[in-house]
Design a protein around this motif. Structure first.
Motif, PDB file in Angstrom:
ATOM      1  N   ALA A   1      -7.691  42.566  96.293  1.00  0.00           N
ATOM      2  CA  ALA A   1      -8.893  43.373  96.067  1.00  0.00           C
ATOM      3  C   ALA A   1      -8.732  44.763  96.677  1.00  0.00           C
ATOM      4  O   ALA A   1      -9.139  45.766  96.083  1.00  0.00           O
ATOM      5  CB  ALA A   1     -10.111  42.657  96.660  1.00  0.00           C
ATOM      6  N   LEU A   2      -8.111  44.823  97.856  1.00  0.00           N
ATOM      7  CA  LEU A   2      -7.901  46.123  98.518  1.00  0.00           C
ATOM      8  C   LEU A   2      -6.977  47.023  97.698  1.00  0.00           C
ATOM      9  O   LEU A   2      -7.173  48.233  97.620  1.00  0.00           O
ATOM     10  CB  LEU A   2      -7.323  45.914  99.925  1.00  0.00           C
ATOM     11  CG  LEU A   2      -8.277  45.306 100.961  1.00  0.00           C
ATOM     12  CD1 LEU A   2      -7.525  44.909 102.228  1.00  0.00           C
ATOM     13  CD2 LEU A   2      -9.414  46.273 101.282  1.00  0.00           C
ATOM     14  N   ALA A   3      -5.988  46.422  97.069  1.00  0.00           N
ATOM     15  CA  ALA A   3      -5.063  47.200  96.242  1.00  0.00           C
ATOM     16  C   ALA A   3      -5.782  47.771  95.020  1.00  0.00           C
ATOM     17  O   ALA A   3      -5.584  48.932  94.658  1.00  0.00           O
ATOM     18  CB  ALA A   3      -3.877  46.342  95.815  1.00  0.00           C
ATOM     19  N   PHE A   4      -6.629  46.961  94.383  1.00  0.00           N
ATOM     20  CA  PHE A   4      -7.417  47.465  93.244  1.00  0.00           C
ATOM     21  C   PHE A   4      -8.321  48.609  93.706  1.00  0.00           C
ATOM     22  O   PHE A   4      -8.462  49.625  93.022  1.00  0.00           O
ATOM     23  CB  PHE A   4      -8.260  46.340  92.624  1.00  0.00           C
ATOM     24  CG  PHE A   4      -7.565  45.638  91.480  1.00  0.00           C
ATOM     25  CD1 PHE A   4      -7.512  46.215  90.217  1.00  0.00           C
ATOM     26  CD2 PHE A   4      -6.957  44.399  91.664  1.00  0.00           C
ATOM     27  CE1 PHE A   4      -6.877  45.575  89.158  1.00  0.00           C
ATOM     28  CE2 PHE A   4      -6.315  43.754  90.612  1.00  0.00           C
ATOM     29  CZ  PHE A   4      -6.275  44.341  89.356  1.00  0.00           C
ATOM     30  N   GLU A   5      -8.902  48.426  94.894  1.00  0.00           N
ATOM     31  CA  GLU A   5      -9.787  49.451  95.448  1.00  0.00           C
ATOM     32  C   GLU A   5      -9.008  50.767  95.653  1.00  0.00           C
ATOM     33  O   GLU A   5      -9.477  51.837  95.269  1.00  0.00           O
ATOM     34  CB  GLU A   5     -10.305  48.928  96.789  1.00  0.00           C
ATOM     35  CG  GLU A   5     -11.556  49.562  97.313  1.00  0.00           C
ATOM     36  CD  GLU A   5     -11.881  48.977  98.703  1.00  0.00           C
ATOM     37  OE1 GLU A   5     -12.088  47.749  98.797  1.00  0.00           O
ATOM     38  OE2 GLU A   5     -11.883  49.757  99.670  1.00  0.00           O
ATOM     39  N   ALA A   6      -7.828  50.660  96.256  1.00  0.00           N
ATOM     40  CA  ALA A   6      -7.014  51.851  96.511  1.00  0.00           C
ATOM     41  C   ALA A   6      -6.599  52.509  95.200  1.00  0.00           C
ATOM     42  O   ALA A   6      -6.610  53.735  95.070  1.00  0.00           O
ATOM     43  CB  ALA A   6      -5.783  51.482  97.338  1.00  0.00           C
TER      44      ALA A   6
END
Ligand code: NAD
Ligand code: MG
Length: 389
Positions: free
Chosen positions: A311-316
Motif C-alpha cells: 500500500a505504501l508503494a502505491f501511495e508513493a
C-alpha cells in the motif's frame, strides 16, 4: 541469432542474477561474450569468473580488494579497476553491446545512467533504479534510443505478452506475486519473525535484500513502480494478484478484454536469457513445466492491511516526484537493519511510512535532487530507527 556475438557487461556478476547470467552465457557461448564483470567485495568469485570468461575488464567496487584482484589476474590479459566511479566509467567502453544491470539497490543508479548515456542497450534487473528515478531513466533512454529489456520475471512476462502487440493499447496488467513465506499470516505472527524465516522463499532463490522484500511485499510494490515506467502505465492500470505457485508470471489485459499470460517454471535464467537474446528465443535445457505436478493454479487478493509495504508503494507512486526515491531509500535502510537483527519485521513498514511523511517532497526532481533525497532519507530513517529501539 545474427553472426556477430553480443558483447555483454554484467554489473553485479557475483550476485544471484549475475551468476545466473553467466550460466546462460556459458550455455550459449556461440551467441555471447563477456566484456566486463563487476562485483562489490567477493574478490575470489570475481577472479574465478574473470579467469573463466576472460573479459576485457573487471571492476571491484571495494577498493581495499583492488591490489589482490590485480595481482591475481596479472598473468591474464584483463584490465582491473576499483571503486564505484570506475563501474560508471567502464560501461562506456565501445566494445559493449548490452549492459546487464544486476547491482542491488540505489547503488546501481549511477552506472545504469552512464550506460544509457553512452547508448548501450540495457537488460534491467536492478529495479530500484526505475523506482528511484524512473522518469529520468526512461526519458534518457528514449533520447538515446536505448531499449530497457526487463529481466524481472513479471516484467519479462508482460514484455513477452506484448511481442507483436506493441501498437495495441494496454487496458491493464496483473503482476503476480507469490505472497512469500508469510502469506496468510497475521500481524501478531509477523511481529515475532526473524530473518532466518524471512530468508526462506518458497519458490525463488535470490539475493538477501530482494528475498526480504518478497517476504514483506515491498518487492511487489517496487515492481508496480517499475512496471509503470517500463510500460508507460497509469497507477489504475496496474493490479497485483497473489499466485502462490509462481507459474503464471504476469498477465496483460488488452482493450478488447482479452488477457495474455506468460507461464513457466520459476527460473530466472529464462527471463535473463530472453532479455539478453531479444528478439530471439534461444533453445534451452531448463526444466519444463509438467501439468501433473500442478493440479491447481490459484489466485487471491493481496493482503495490504497486513503487508503495508504494498500500500505504501502505491501511495508513493501516486504522489510521484521524489516519493518513490524516499520509499526505496527508507526500505534499503530498514531491510539492512532487519538483516542485522536491529529491528523487527513490522518496523520496516513503520520506517518507510515515517520517511514518506517526513522527507521534503520535490515534485519534479533533478538527478541531484534524487541523490540528495536518497542521502536525506537514509539520515532520517536511521534517526527514526534509533528512536523506535
Ligand atoms: P545479490 O545481492 O545476489 O547481488 C548483487 C550484486 O551487486 C553482487 O554482485 C554485488 O557484489 C553487487 N553489489 C552490491 N552492492 C554494490 C555496490 N554498492 N556497488 C557495486 N556493486 C554492488 O542481488 P540479486 O538478487 O542478484 O539482485 C540484483 C538485482 O536484481 C536487484 O535489484 C534485484 O531486485 C533484481 N532482481 C533479482 C532477482 C533474483 O532472482 N535474484 C529477480 C528479479 C530482480
Ligand atoms: Mg520479480
Amino acid at each position: 541469432m545474427g553472426e556477430k556475438k553480443k558483447n555483454i557487461a554484467i554489473l553485479g556478476s557475483t550476485g544471484s542474477i549475475g551468476t545466473q547470467a553467466l550460466d546462460v552465457i556459458r550455455a550459449n557461448s556461440d551467441a555471447f561474450t563477456v566484456e566486463v564483470l563487476t562485483g562489490s567485495s567477493n574478490a575470489d568469485l570475481l577472479i574465478k569468473q574473470a579467469i573463466e570468461f576472460n573479459p576485457n575488464a573487471v571492476v571491484i567496487a571495494d577498493e581495499s580488494k583492488y591490489q589482490y584482484v590485480k595481482d591475481t589476474l596479472q598473468p591474464h590479459d584483463i584490465k582491473v579497476y576499483a571503486g564505484a566511479k570506475a563501474i560508471a566509467e567502464v560501461v562506456e567502453m565501445h566494445s559493449i553491446d548490452l549492459v546487464l544491470t544486476a547491482i542491488v539497490g540505489y547503488a546501481g543508479l549511477e552506472s545504469t545512467l552512464a550506460a544509457i548515456k553512452s547508448g548501450k542497450q540495457i537488460a534491467l534487473a536492478n529495479k530500484e533504479t526505475l523506482v528511484v528515478a524512473g522518469e529520468l531513466v526512461t526519458a534518457l533512454a528514449k533520447e538515446k534510443g536505448v531499449n530497457l529489456y526487463p529481466v524481472d520475471s513479471e516484467h519479462s512476462a508482460i514484455f513477452q505478452c506484448l511481442a507483436g502487440e506493441f501498437h495495441n493499447p494496454i487496458e491493464k496488467i496483473y503482476l503476480t506475486a507469490s505472497g512469500g513465506p508469510f502469506r496468510g499470516k497475521d500481524r501478531e505472527f509477523l511481529s515475532t519473525v526473524k530473518k532466518e524465516q524471512a530468508l526462506k522463499h518458497p519458490n525463488w532463490d535470490m539475493g538477501a535484500k530482494i528475498t526480504i522484500d518478497s517476504a514483506s511485499l515491498m518487492n511487489k510494490g517496487l515492481e508496480v513502480i517499475e512496471a509503470k515506467w517500463l510500460f508507460g502505465l497509469k497507477a489504475e492500470q496496474i493490479d497485483v494478484i497473489v499466485h502462490p505457485q509462481s507459474i503464471v508470471h504476469s498477465i496483460v489485459q488488452f482493450t478488447d478484454g482479452s488477457m495474455k499470460a506468460q507461464m513457466g517454471l520459476p527460473d530466472m535464467k529464462l527471463p535473463i536469457q530472453y532479455a539478453m537474446g531479444y528478439p530471439d528465443r534461444m533453445k534451452s535445457d531448463f526444466p519444463r513445466f509438467n501439468f501433473i505436478n500442478y493440479p491447481q493454479l490459484t489466485f487471491e487478493q493481496a493482503d495490504t492491511k497486513t503487508f503495508r509495504n504494498l500500500a505504501l508503494a502505491f501511495e508513493a507512486m501516486n504522489k510521484g516526484g521524489n516519493a518513490p526515491c524516499v520509499l526505496n531509500a527508507a526500505n534499503e535502510v530498514a531491510v539492512e537493519a532487519f538483516l542485522k537483527d536491529k529491528i523487527g519485521f513490522l518496523q520496516m513498514s513503520d520506517i518507510v511510512e515515517q520517511c514518506l511523511q517526513t522527507v521534503h517532497f520535490i515534485s519534479r526532481p533533478s538527478y541531484t535532487d534524487y541523490v540528495e533525497t536518497d542521502k536525506e532519507t537514509r539520515r532520517v530513517a536511521n534517526l527514526k530507527m534509533r528512536n523506535t529501539q
